[in-house]
Every structure is written in structure tokens, then in C-alpha cells.
Design an enzyme around this catalytic site. Sequence first.
Site, PDB file in Angstrom:
ATOM      1  N   CYS A 130       0.891  -1.132  -0.181  1.00  0.00           N
ATOM      2  CA  CYS A 130       0.025  -0.197  -0.034  1.00  0.00           C
ATOM      3  C   CYS A 130       0.771   1.205  -0.072  1.00  0.00           C
ATOM      4  O   CYS A 130       1.919   1.491   0.670  1.00  0.00           O
ATOM      5  CB  CYS A 130      -0.757   0.013   1.226  1.00  0.00           C
ATOM      6  SG  CYS A 130      -1.993   1.464   1.395  1.00  0.00           S
ATOM      7  N   LYS A 165      -0.347  -9.652  -2.361  1.00  0.00           N
ATOM      8  CA  LYS A 165      -0.257  -8.596  -3.496  1.00  0.00           C
ATOM      9  C   LYS A 165       0.772  -7.562  -3.640  1.00  0.00           C
ATOM     10  O   LYS A 165       1.306  -7.044  -2.797  1.00  0.00           O
ATOM     11  CB  LYS A 165      -1.564  -7.703  -2.997  1.00  0.00           C
ATOM     12  CG  LYS A 165      -2.154  -6.672  -3.955  1.00  0.00           C
ATOM     13  CD  LYS A 165      -3.268  -6.154  -3.478  1.00  0.00           C
ATOM     14  CE  LYS A 165      -3.887  -5.383  -4.419  1.00  0.00           C
ATOM     15  NZ  LYS A 165      -5.367  -4.693  -4.236  1.00  0.00           N
TER      16      LYS A 165
END
Lengths: 303, 251
Positions: A130, A165
Amino acid sequence: MDTTIRITDELVLKNPVMSASGTFAYGEEFSEVIDLSLLGGIVTKGLSLEPSKGNPVPRIVETPCGMINSIGLENIGIEAFLKSKLPLLGQWKTPVVVNFYGTNEDDYEILASMLDSKKDVAALEMNVSCPNIKKGGIHFGKDPDYLYSLVSKVRQATNKTLLVKLSPLASDIAEVAISVQEAGADGITCVNTIPAMAIDENTWMPVLANITGGLSGPAIKPVALYMVWEVSKHVHIPIIAAGGAASYRDVIQFMLAGASAVEIGSYALRDPFCFTTIIEGLDKYMQENALDRLEDIVGKLKT
Amino acid sequence: MKDLECQIVSNQMVCEDTYLLQACCDFESWKPGQFVMVRINDSFEPFLRRPLGILAYHESKLELLYKVVGDGTRCLSLKKPGEIIAVLGPLGNGFRIPAGDEQVTYVAGGAGLPPILALAEHIKKGTLIIGARTRSNMPLLTRIQSITGVETLIVTDDGSIGPKALAADILEEVIQDSHLPGIVYACGPPAMLKKTALISQAKGLACQVSLEERMACGFGVCTGCIVATKSGNQRVCREGPVFEAAQIRWS
């Protein structure tokens, strides 16, 4: 016609269309809009050990064919999620993938072990990418050696299907993907948002309160497509694509590049009904192209 | 919540930079203070929908009043009658309608006009204070001055209509004469809302404010539009856009 996608024995999707983390909250709002049982998979908002307030507003800015967000992973925390959100999500006949992140290595391990025993959780998606939080996030996701050690620890903490991810910011995404595979991940989500910013030329100030954010939407689709292609050449574990998909055509393209499934993110903010349209579009594509099994096209790009 | 394909009936400039759009639409119900998310084009430009407060809805016709502030609203202003826009809504909570004979006061500033006008046209009583920069950006003057049962006070920054004053300053005078219980509704720039909230609180009046924030989804999933309240972050699009002013943590 068979649209089933097998990521692992525990994560079998009825079709390749999934929600993406951060654009679907915990499913409640979307359950008022669409039948969640139609989806291939549901990926939750990223969860942390403690609740997080996220970043100040403005958190959103539109850009050509996309948007930049700096939500900062606002979430209700794992305990509130398990108590009040997971039971509702578990009632749909759709696998639930819980996205989670830590601000240190221990957080990742604790979260993975907490989720390991939950029957309504089909898989975990580890966010190491992120761009919007100061600690953790993207800093964990760029260094292949560091990521190897972090994913290995999380692997020890859970038997659930573990997806990681990746950040598009890695200098060599294939190298990062190989590390993740070697550390025992079951699949790779490719990719998170691209660090980005917007400036107001009248005020000389950044548009976002956090100054920077993550770019998403159709603007990044060609980048995501390239990264799926690049990663698929180097790993044998399944890839789940994320990055600007907005139509069944995009889903097919990602699958040809090597993705087994595709997460729909920003586009669902613009069109919450798009999941249904995309799934219908895939059926039509299979008919028109006389495809019996959708899974057969994964990685079949002609080069 | 539905996504409705709506045909534009008219889309006309009603004052400097401000347009009144009318479109055929099919809501089952709606409340003043609710809004819609308008998808302007089928293409990815603009990518996001635009949140617009509902000005009116009657006889299957939706009215939106919007100011051209950027690329999205500029694209919308170019739409011609007959063209289609997609309208997601009605969204958000809407205003609390007074049940009894409370004294009602409305304060609207700048782009905050549509939900307040919708409310005044619904309640049909009270005093409506509107603050504008100057006469040329004060839309729908005749319509506003003829709302049944509502007394209108317009103020401008330059005195081109009404006194040269700020809406919140006039509020103080208006509610001096009012009797309790009473309620103040406000929508407009943050500084105006904060001042309205403080004045209302000092006079012991209830106050509801309709907030604006940048939105991506408009239905609660992205948490792009949060506001700090006394019970933590709340989503302007979902828990709002109307909040009890006493609940807001004003910055």
C-alpha cells in the site's frame, strides 16, 4: 460452458471475476446492489490488528481515465471484522478473501493466525504494497529478500490459501514474485496502485491531504497487464490480476497474459453493477469463441 | 439504490457558471437533502461520477442545479436535451423533517443551494437566508422568492442584491426574534456551516448541516469522503450528507 477457476483446492472460484480490496468495503453496501453469490470471489478491505482512522481528506482525486486515492487503509480492525462483518459475508456462496496488512512483521503473523481458524475465510491476501501508510505497506513489498522472510513467517502461521499482493514499484517485479513463490505463497495478486500525486496550480498545494496516493483505474491497465505477463513468465503459482479492469474484454486480456482471475476495483466505484455485466460478457465471449473451459485460456497469449 | 438511464429534458445556464438540468427519471421515493451520482459519459472521461444534490423531483422529472467547477461539470453542461446520463440514487440520508410547529430557518451559501431549496419547497414555511457572491451568480431568483410560505433574505458579498453581509451574520439577527423550539438547516462553505452551527448552539436551536466532500463511489464503499464526528469517522455519502451540527468535530 465451465467458468470455474481453481486457484488452490481451497480457493475455487465459480468465475474469474472478483472484487478488489478497498473498493468493496466488507460487502454490505454491495449486497444491496448486486447478488454477491454471482461473484467469483470477494476481497475485503485491508484489515489491521487495531482499527485505523486512515488519512485526512481530501482522500480522492480524479485523473485522466482513473483516480488517485489516499484513504490510508482506514478499517475497523480484525476483531470487529470477525465479529460483525465476516458472519454476513460468509452467508454468500462466494469465497471470501481477507486482505490484511501489518505495520510490523509480528502484526502480519498474528493476523494470519487469527484468520487461520475461521471457516468463512477461504483465503488470505497479504498487502505488502500500500502506498498510503507510513509504516509497513509498500516498504515491505519492494525488497525480494525481506519479502521472502516476511512471507515465510506468515506461511508458518496459516494453512489457508495465501495470496501476496505486489507493488508495481519493485525494480524487478519478476524477482519479487519468485521470492514470494519460494517463501510458500499460493498465489500472487498483481498489482497494487501506482504511487502518484496531483497538484493544484492555483494554490500551489497538493490536492490530497496526504500529498501522495495510489493511482488506479483504466489508466493503469496497460501497466498491470505488462506486470501480469512479466510475472507469469517466472512463476508457476496462480496470478490474480488487479489494475484497471473495466470490462469482460479486459478480463480476457488479463487471462491471456497469465492471470487466473481478475479483481475489479476502481471501475466498480463508477459502476457498481459492472460485476454482473462483466460476468455476462464472459459467457457471451465463451459462446462466440466456442470455449468450453474458461480456465483453458490462462497464459495462452500468442507471441 | 438504482442506476437509472435518464434522458435530459433541458440543461440551461441559469446564471454565471450555474446550470439547471431536468431529466426524466423514475425514483420510488426521495427526501430533500439526498443526492445522486451522475455518470456523465460512457467513456472513461470523466472517470468518476459527480455527486449532485437533488433540487427537486416531481412527476418523474429530476431537477439538478450545478455550478461548473471543473472538467466533469463542464462536460455535463455541454449535454443537450435528448442525451442520456446515468443517475445512481437517491443516495444519503436527507434532512430530518420537523414533526411539529418548530420555527424553521435555512441557511444556504454558494453551491449549497440545491438541497436547501429542495427542503424549503418541501416544508413550505420558515425563513430562508441565502448568501451569494454577487447578483450575477444568484440562480433561480424568481423561483426562490415565490416559495410558498417561505420568507427569503438574500445577502451578497458586494451588496448587489440585499444587504452586503454574510449569511451566517444575518442568521444571528433572524433567530433573535424566533421562539423555541426551532431548527436551523444549512448547506454551503465549511466556514459558513461552522458559524451557523455555533450560532444555533448558542441560541439553543437544533441544527442540521449538509456536508460536501470529494467522493468516488457515493454509496459508502471507498471511504473517500469521511468527516470527523464525535462518534469517529463517518462517511459523508452514507451516514450523511446531513449531520447533526453538534456531532461534527469542526476543524
